[in-house]
Design an enzyme around this catalytic site. Structure first.
Site, PDB file in Angstrom:
ATOM      1  N   CYS A  76       0.816  -1.216   0.000  1.00 40.82           N
ATOM      2  CA  CYS A  76       0.000   0.000   0.000  1.00 40.82           C
ATOM      3  C   CYS A  76       0.854   1.272   0.000  1.00 40.82           C
ATOM      4  O   CYS A  76       1.955   1.278   0.533  1.00 40.82           O
ATOM      5  CB  CYS A  76      -0.875   0.034   1.241  1.00 40.82           C
ATOM      6  SG  CYS A  76      -2.007  -1.349   1.345  1.00 40.82           S
ATOM      7  N   ARG A 117       5.370   0.001  -6.268  1.00 46.45           N
ATOM      8  CA  ARG A 117       5.364  -0.754  -5.016  1.00 46.45           C
ATOM      9  C   ARG A 117       4.425  -1.960  -5.071  1.00 46.45           C
ATOM     10  O   ARG A 117       4.482  -2.829  -4.211  1.00 46.45           O
ATOM     11  CB  ARG A 117       4.920   0.154  -3.866  1.00 46.45           C
ATOM     12  CG  ARG A 117       5.895   1.264  -3.577  1.00 46.45           C
ATOM     13  CD  ARG A 117       5.250   2.309  -2.705  1.00 46.45           C
ATOM     14  NE  ARG A 117       4.887   1.774  -1.404  1.00 46.45           N
ATOM     15  CZ  ARG A 117       5.625   1.913  -0.317  1.00 46.45           C
ATOM     16  NH1 ARG A 117       6.752   2.562  -0.374  1.00 46.45           N
ATOM     17  NH2 ARG A 117       5.232   1.425   0.834  1.00 46.45           N
ATOM     18  N   TRP A 150      -3.018  -2.608  -1.578  1.00 44.91           N
ATOM     19  CA  TRP A 150      -2.600  -3.988  -1.819  1.00 44.91           C
ATOM     20  C   TRP A 150      -3.482  -4.828  -0.896  1.00 44.91           C
ATOM     21  O   TRP A 150      -3.381  -4.725   0.328  1.00 44.91           O
ATOM     22  CB  TRP A 150      -1.118  -4.114  -1.455  1.00 44.91           C
ATOM     23  CG  TRP A 150      -0.573  -5.500  -1.357  1.00 44.91           C
ATOM     24  CD1 TRP A 150      -0.679  -6.356  -0.285  1.00 44.91           C
ATOM     25  CD2 TRP A 150       0.187  -6.200  -2.337  1.00 44.91           C
ATOM     26  NE1 TRP A 150      -0.028  -7.526  -0.554  1.00 44.91           N
ATOM     27  CE2 TRP A 150       0.521  -7.461  -1.796  1.00 44.91           C
ATOM     28  CE3 TRP A 150       0.635  -5.871  -3.617  1.00 44.91           C
ATOM     29  CZ2 TRP A 150       1.275  -8.400  -2.490  1.00 44.91           C
ATOM     30  CZ3 TRP A 150       1.387  -6.816  -4.299  1.00 44.91           C
ATOM     31  CH2 TRP A 150       1.694  -8.059  -3.748  1.00 44.91           C
ATOM     32  N   ASN A 165      -1.852   2.165   5.964  1.00 46.95           N
ATOM     33  CA  ASN A 165      -0.965   1.079   5.546  1.00 46.95           C
ATOM     34  C   ASN A 165      -0.733   0.171   6.741  1.00 46.95           C
ATOM     35  O   ASN A 165      -0.449   0.656   7.831  1.00 46.95           O
ATOM     36  CB  ASN A 165       0.406   1.624   5.115  1.00 46.95           C
ATOM     37  CG  ASN A 165       0.357   2.266   3.744  1.00 46.95           C
ATOM     38  OD1 ASN A 165      -0.687   2.294   3.113  1.00 46.95           O
ATOM     39  ND2 ASN A 165       1.479   2.794   3.305  1.00 46.95           N
ATOM     40  N   GLY A 166      -0.825  -1.112   6.526  1.00 50.49           N
ATOM     41  CA  GLY A 166      -0.572  -2.053   7.620  1.00 50.49           C
ATOM     42  C   GLY A 166      -1.755  -2.979   7.822  1.00 50.49           C
ATOM     43  O   GLY A 166      -2.670  -3.035   6.993  1.00 50.49           O
ATOM     44  N   GLU A 196      20.043 -16.367  -7.357  1.00 51.05           N
ATOM     45  CA  GLU A 196      19.574 -15.054  -7.796  1.00 51.05           C
ATOM     46  C   GLU A 196      19.033 -15.144  -9.232  1.00 51.05           C
ATOM     47  O   GLU A 196      17.989 -14.569  -9.552  1.00 51.05           O
ATOM     48  CB  GLU A 196      20.730 -14.051  -7.667  1.00 51.05           C
ATOM     49  CG  GLU A 196      20.433 -12.627  -8.083  1.00 51.05           C
ATOM     50  CD  GLU A 196      19.284 -11.979  -7.348  1.00 51.05           C
ATOM     51  OE1 GLU A 196      18.774 -12.513  -6.368  1.00 51.05           O
ATOM     52  OE2 GLU A 196      18.840 -10.904  -7.810  1.00 51.05           O
ATOM     53  N   LYS A 200      15.167 -14.305 -10.311  1.00 47.24           N
ATOM     54  CA  LYS A 200      14.816 -13.308 -11.335  1.00 47.24           C
ATOM     55  C   LYS A 200      13.872 -13.920 -12.364  1.00 47.24           C
ATOM     56  O   LYS A 200      12.877 -13.322 -12.756  1.00 47.24           O
ATOM     57  CB  LYS A 200      16.057 -12.773 -12.076  1.00 47.24           C
ATOM     58  CG  LYS A 200      17.014 -11.918 -11.292  1.00 47.24           C
ATOM     59  CD  LYS A 200      16.502 -10.539 -10.963  1.00 47.24           C
ATOM     60  CE  LYS A 200      15.810 -10.505  -9.640  1.00 47.24           C
ATOM     61  NZ  LYS A 200      16.571 -10.111  -8.475  1.00 47.24           N
ATOM     62  N   GLU A 258      10.352 -14.513 -10.895  1.00 45.38           N
ATOM     63  CA  GLU A 258       9.514 -13.355 -10.583  1.00 45.38           C
ATOM     64  C   GLU A 258       9.091 -12.547 -11.809  1.00 45.38           C
ATOM     65  O   GLU A 258       7.980 -12.046 -11.835  1.00 45.38           O
ATOM     66  CB  GLU A 258      10.102 -12.478  -9.480  1.00 45.38           C
ATOM     67  CG  GLU A 258      11.367 -11.747  -9.770  1.00 45.38           C
ATOM     68  CD  GLU A 258      11.827 -10.891  -8.573  1.00 45.38           C
ATOM     69  OE1 GLU A 258      13.014 -10.613  -8.499  1.00 45.38           O
ATOM     70  OE2 GLU A 258      10.994 -10.491  -7.737  1.00 45.38           O
ATOM     71  N   HIS A 266      23.174 -36.134  -6.333  1.00 47.15           N
ATOM     72  CA  HIS A 266      22.486 -36.698  -5.169  1.00 47.15           C
ATOM     73  C   HIS A 266      20.968 -36.614  -5.310  1.00 47.15           C
ATOM     74  O   HIS A 266      20.254 -36.674  -4.316  1.00 47.15           O
ATOM     75  CB  HIS A 266      22.951 -35.992  -3.894  1.00 47.15           C
ATOM     76  CG  HIS A 266      24.406 -36.193  -3.625  1.00 47.15           C
ATOM     77  ND1 HIS A 266      24.922 -37.405  -3.204  1.00 47.15           N
ATOM     78  CD2 HIS A 266      25.468 -35.362  -3.770  1.00 47.15           C
ATOM     79  CE1 HIS A 266      26.245 -37.300  -3.069  1.00 47.15           C
ATOM     80  NE2 HIS A 266      26.594 -36.071  -3.422  1.00 47.15           N
ATOM     81  N   LYS A 312       7.215  -4.241  -4.431  1.00 44.92           N
ATOM     82  CA  LYS A 312       8.630  -3.866  -4.354  1.00 44.92           C
ATOM     83  C   LYS A 312       9.147  -4.006  -2.931  1.00 44.92           C
ATOM     84  O   LYS A 312      10.227  -4.509  -2.702  1.00 44.92           O
ATOM     85  CB  LYS A 312       8.805  -2.431  -4.854  1.00 44.92           C
ATOM     86  CG  LYS A 312      10.234  -1.914  -4.791  1.00 44.92           C
ATOM     87  CD  LYS A 312      11.128  -2.646  -5.770  1.00 44.92           C
ATOM     88  CE  LYS A 312      12.580  -2.233  -5.690  1.00 44.92           C
ATOM     89  NZ  LYS A 312      13.464  -3.265  -6.278  1.00 44.92           N
TER      90      LYS A 312
HETATM   91  C1  AGP Z   1      14.021  -9.542  -5.580  1.00 43.07           C
HETATM   92  O1  AGP Z   1      14.060  -9.340  -6.937  1.00 43.07           O
HETATM   93  C2  AGP Z   1      12.776  -9.242  -4.887  1.00 43.07           C
HETATM   94  N1  AGP Z   1      12.061  -8.172  -5.362  1.00 43.07           N
HETATM   95  C3  AGP Z   1      12.752  -9.519  -3.397  1.00 43.07           C
HETATM   96  O2  AGP Z   1      13.206 -10.810  -3.207  1.00 43.07           O
HETATM   97  C4  AGP Z   1      13.512  -8.555  -2.450  1.00 43.07           C
HETATM   98  O3  AGP Z   1      14.881  -8.698  -2.635  1.00 43.07           O
HETATM   99  C5  AGP Z   1      13.103  -8.859  -0.990  1.00 43.07           C
HETATM  100  O4  AGP Z   1      11.735  -8.658  -0.840  1.00 43.07           O
HETATM  101  C6  AGP Z   1      13.879  -8.061   0.013  1.00 43.07           C
HETATM  102  O5  AGP Z   1      13.679  -6.700  -0.150  1.00 43.07           O
HETATM  103  P1  AGP Z   1      14.621  -5.643   0.538  1.00 43.07           P
HETATM  104  O6  AGP Z   1      15.980  -5.822  -0.025  1.00 43.07           O
HETATM  105  O7  AGP Z   1      14.019  -4.323   0.202  1.00 43.07           O
HETATM  106  O8  AGP Z   1      14.609  -5.928   2.010  1.00 43.07           O
END
Ligand code: AGP
Length: 609
Positions: free
Chosen positions: A2, A27, A75, A99-100, A484, A488, A491, A507, A604
């Site tokens: 949010c 976000r 959200w 928010n929350g 990583e 990527k 997501e 294994h 985000k």
């Molecule tokens: C990665 O591409 C993501 N968007 C996600 O895993 C992100 O790294 C994670 O939510 C942690 O966020 P932060 O680094 O803002 O704490």
């Protein structure tokens, strides 16, 4: 997640509100809305599901006018995605954006229903606004006066902004659990959950602290701390450059942020490498010796991509500094009873500095007897930076794409500098520090070189975009890079991908190998390359489809596509080999036509646990 924007001004604020919540789209959200107090001191409210553009369409031809207003991107947590559930929520003359999550909302809701309140939404936010109304009606006091008592009844996170149509000159902001900042204008003031929303009107911000209540008027601001005494808060001038929030020639922010990495790393290194041999962190200043000289163990905690950066750093701490290092996902750290090692130092990593899991872990760690704590973060005024004893900024610049790219490589840059610094402090000699300074100086150039391989990576993407599954393999400090790469791809391209340690393949996962599961391997030339070649042969022998990124020619079999990448110094290979995997995921997602900057179901910054 949010997003909140609010303004109290002397001009019509409608366009500003719409424009600002659009800035918060990155976000992640599913609906949006706004409310103004009009010339007749009445609320005008417009809400819509979907993109902010939908909301803009709904406001067109309405000739909306108001000098004070609230806006929100939602959200969904309590209740489905619907116009009724979108914020702001209203109870008679009170309107609110929040928010929350309110954990005890059901209990309060049934009480309020008994008092005759009708609920038009399924949200916990509507519970807050009716509760405020009920308290005010009961006591006849002002909104500010009843706020304290009302807040003690709420359990959970409730950063919010409240507007009262009986008093259209002020906004009340409550910061509890998620960030809120006040933007200072001339004859006008603003509130938002993220400075990006306000950069078009100000660069001067006050970051509210946990528990603060602020009364914001166009000409003055009054802040009360959690004990309800008047508080003075520092004004921070943002150094976020406007260019970071423009896409420029790029189609997506993620693409821009990938190509921006040489520049971001240069910024991260700027003013930190002295005389080509020492590393200097102005954030720590002369304290750094005291902070690090006694530590005997490092415990690093983070989520997602930041967790992968911590995993790489574990290799550096252990191999270069001979300091044992444990790395843990933040939500796990907070979910278990743990035994803290002797003289252990606690480190969090986060791009946003607002990730709820990481913040909770930091708060828990403070009660566990660590030697001290440090956060490595990209956002200067964030909650993690504010709540940590020490911080180091990654200086990547604003990252808008949901998928972290430049924040990862700048985290690694800071981590490598930190390791070098700690080695010098503990060993009382700086040979490693000197060597790392030299290597880091050439890192941006190395990244420029690998970025030039984009055409070849696009060709690989064309072969892979219709695959359903992929495996990423890595060994030692390349394993977090495989993780990583897989993250990527999942997501932004919605392709199921898994990372595996090369040595573990035999294994179990070897059973999966067939021509339908491409295997991506990063294999820098180092002492482990021969072992990796053996793994490659094992896969080839079973008909697997291999794509290798290496600075050595690897052409063992016909079913290997090998992309020879430029030379890179061994220590920075994890940073370097991240780039082709970012590009690969990006180009696959581009072919698939997904919403790369705002992938489905993701936000985000994840501000709920
Ligand atoms: C990665 O591409 C993501 N968007 C996600 O895993 C992100 O790294 C994670 O939510 C942690 O966020 P932060 O680094 O803002 O704490």
């Amino acid at each position: 997640m949010c997003g909140i924007v609010a303004a109290v001004t002397q001009r019509n604020i409608i366009n500003f509100l719409l424009h600002s919540i659009q800035r918060l789209e990155y976000r992640g959200y599913d609906s949006s809305g706004l409310a103004l107090i009009d010339q007749n001191n009445k609320f005008v409210r417009v809400r819509s599901i979907g993109k902010v553009n939908q909301l803009i369409k709904k406001t067109k031809n309405k000739k909306l006018f108001g000098k004070i207003g609230l806006a929100h991107t939602r959200w969904a947590t309590h209740g489905k995605v619907s116009e009724e559930n979108a914020h702001p929520h209203v109870s008679s003359h009170i309107s609110i954006v929040h928010n929350g999550v309110i954990e005890n909302s059901f209990k309060i809701k049934s009480f309020l229903k008994e008092q005759g309140y009708i609920f038009y939404s399924d949200t916990d936010t509507e519970v807050i606004v009716h509760l405020l109304h009920w308290e005010q009606k009961k006591t006849g006091k002002s909104l500010l006066e009843i706020m304290n008592h009302s807040l003690t009844q709420l359990k959970g996170n409730y950063s919010m902004v409240v507007m009262d149509s009986n008093n259209s000159s002020k906004l009340i902001a409550v910061c509890s659990g998620s960030p809120l900042i006040i933007g200072l204008g001339i004859g006008e003031n603003f509130i938002a959950s993220d400075q990006i929303a306000l950069l078009s009107v100000t660069k001067n911000f006050i970051y509210l602290k946990e528990g603060d209540i602020a009364i914001v008027q166009s000409e003055k601001i009054k802040i009360f701390n959690k004990n309800r005494s008047i508080a003075q808060r520092k004004i921070i001038t943002s150094d976020v450059q406007y260019e970071y929030i423009k896409k420029g020639k790029y189609k997506y922010y993620m693409e821009k942020e990938i190509y921006e990495q040489p520049k971001s790393i240069r910024n991260t290194l700027k003013n930190r490498l002295k005389n080509n041999e020492t590393i200097y962190f102005s954030e720590l200043g002369i304290k750094e010796k005291n902070i690090f000289s006694h530590l005997e163990h490092i415990h690093m905690v983070a989520c997602g991509t930041s967790y992968h950066a911590a995993m790489v750093a574990k290799h550096w701490f252990e191999s270069l500094a001979n300091i044992p290092c444990d790395v843990e996902v933040a939500s796990e750290f907070s979910s278990r009873k743990l035994a803290v090692r002797k003289k252990s130092f606690f480190v969090t990593l986060s791009q946003s500095g607002e990730t709820a899991d990481t913040l909770t872990a930091l708060r828990i760690s403070k009660k566990l007897g660590y030697l001290g704590n440090l956060t490595i973060c990209n956002m200067k005024g964030s909650s993690l930076v504010q709540e940590s004893d020490n911080y180091l900024l990654t200086k990547a610049g604003v990252e808008i794409g949901v998928a972290s790219t430049k924040s990862f490589t700048t985290q690694l840059t800071v981590l490598l500098m930190l390791v070098a610094k700690i080695v010098s402090i503990k060993k009382k000699e700086n040979n490693i520090e000197k060597k790392i300074v030299k290597i880091l100086t050439i890192l941006p150039r190395r990244i420029e070189e690998i970025l030039k391989k984009n055409k070849q990576i696009q060709d690989i993407a064309k072969k892979l975009h219709n695959k359903k599954h992929m495996l990423f393999l890595g060994r030692s400090d390349q394993y977090p890079i495989a993780m990583e790469g897989a993250l990527k791809l999942k997501e932004i391209a919605y392709i199921h991908a898994e990372a595996y340690l090369s040595g573990e393949l035999k294994h179990g996962p070897l059973a999966l190998i067939d021509k339908d599961i491409p295997i991506i391997i990063t294999a820098p030339k180092n002492s482990l390359l021969e072992k990796t070649k053996k793994t490659i042969q094992e896969i080839c022998a079973r008909g697997g489809l291999i794509y290798v990124f290496s600075n050595e020619e690897i052409n063992l079999e016909t079913n290997i596509t090998s992309l020879k990448v430029p030379y890179v110094e061994e220590i920075i290979a994890p940073i370097f080999y991240t780039i082709p995997l970012q590009l690969l995921a990006y180009y696959i997602a581009l072919i698939k036509g997904t919403n790369i900057d705002q992938p489905r179901n993701l936000a985000k910054s994840v501000t709920v646990e």
